[in-house]
Design a protein around this motif. Sequence first.
Motif, PDB file in Angstrom:
ATOM      1  N   ASP A  15      28.059  70.616  64.315  1.00  0.00           N
ATOM      2  CA  ASP A  15      29.046  71.149  64.201  1.00  0.00           C
ATOM      3  C   ASP A  15      30.083  69.786  65.941  1.00  0.00           C
ATOM      4  O   ASP A  15      30.916  70.212  65.692  1.00  0.00           O
ATOM      5  CB  ASP A  15      29.633  72.188  64.451  1.00  0.00           C
ATOM      6  CG  ASP A  15      29.460  73.101  63.763  1.00  0.00           C
ATOM      7  OD1 ASP A  15      29.941  72.812  62.639  1.00  0.00           O
ATOM      8  OD2 ASP A  15      28.864  74.263  64.058  1.00  0.00           O
TER       9      ASP A  15
ATOM     10  N   LEU B 167      24.460  73.530  64.934  1.00  0.00           N
ATOM     11  CA  LEU B 167      25.861  74.060  64.825  1.00  0.00           C
ATOM     12  C   LEU B 167      26.715  74.959  66.480  1.00  0.00           C
ATOM     13  O   LEU B 167      25.282  74.759  67.449  1.00  0.00           O
ATOM     14  CB  LEU B 167      25.557  74.836  63.982  1.00  0.00           C
ATOM     15  CG  LEU B 167      24.848  74.887  62.892  1.00  0.00           C
ATOM     16  CD1 LEU B 167      24.311  76.091  61.777  1.00  0.00           C
ATOM     17  CD2 LEU B 167      25.466  73.385  62.049  1.00  0.00           C
TER      18      LEU B 167
ATOM     19  N   SER C 267      29.451  69.003  51.590  1.00  0.00           N
ATOM     20  CA  SER C 267      30.134  69.566  53.263  1.00  0.00           C
ATOM     21  C   SER C 267      28.938  70.203  53.885  1.00  0.00           C
ATOM     22  O   SER C 267      28.789  70.358  55.123  1.00  0.00           O
ATOM     23  CB  SER C 267      31.136  70.392  52.770  1.00  0.00           C
ATOM     24  OG  SER C 267      32.056  70.677  54.153  1.00  0.00           O
TER      25      SER C 267
ATOM     26  N   ARG D 233      27.261  68.740  57.189  1.00  0.00           N
ATOM     27  CA  ARG D 233      27.300  69.909  58.665  1.00  0.00           C
ATOM     28  C   ARG D 233      26.476  70.090  59.675  1.00  0.00           C
ATOM     29  O   ARG D 233      26.025  70.383  60.312  1.00  0.00           O
ATOM     30  CB  ARG D 233      28.260  71.321  58.097  1.00  0.00           C
ATOM     31  CG  ARG D 233      28.759  71.802  59.443  1.00  0.00           C
ATOM     32  CD  ARG D 233      29.115  73.436  59.546  1.00  0.00           C
ATOM     33  NE  ARG D 233      28.889  74.251  60.114  1.00  0.00           N
ATOM     34  CZ  ARG D 233      29.230  75.384  60.429  1.00  0.00           C
ATOM     35  NH1 ARG D 233      28.062  76.207  59.354  1.00  0.00           N
ATOM     36  NH2 ARG D 233      29.140  76.391  61.374  1.00  0.00           N
TER      37      ARG D 233
END
Length: 110
Positions: free
Chosen positions: A12, A67, A3, A7
């Motif tokens: 994001d 992100l 995970s 990411r």
Amino acid sequence: VASIRRRLSDGDFRVGDRVYVEVEASVLVGAEAAPQSTVNVRDTLTVLQGSRINVRGIGEVSLVGVLRSELQSRVSAAVNEVLLDARTSTRPLVRLAVLGAVARPGYFAI
């Protein structure tokens, strides 16, 4: 672990997410030393297919692998490729669902 790797590689931002962007810059017109024009962009943008946003007057900015904490630096870098000494501010918005017996139910970007 998978995970976290996903990411970091995908970022994001997903299609449909909203991002608030402000850009202010002075643009020189002709050979004069004084600024002749000002660029002001204040807009809430939607993340498009391919994890990108289209900033008016600047162009597309890729958010692949970005992100939330890196949004400001990515957009600033893209804006500074087009405009010198631009001031950029960004905020990723969060979708909030208000449901039930309320006056205005629905989804809101805050």
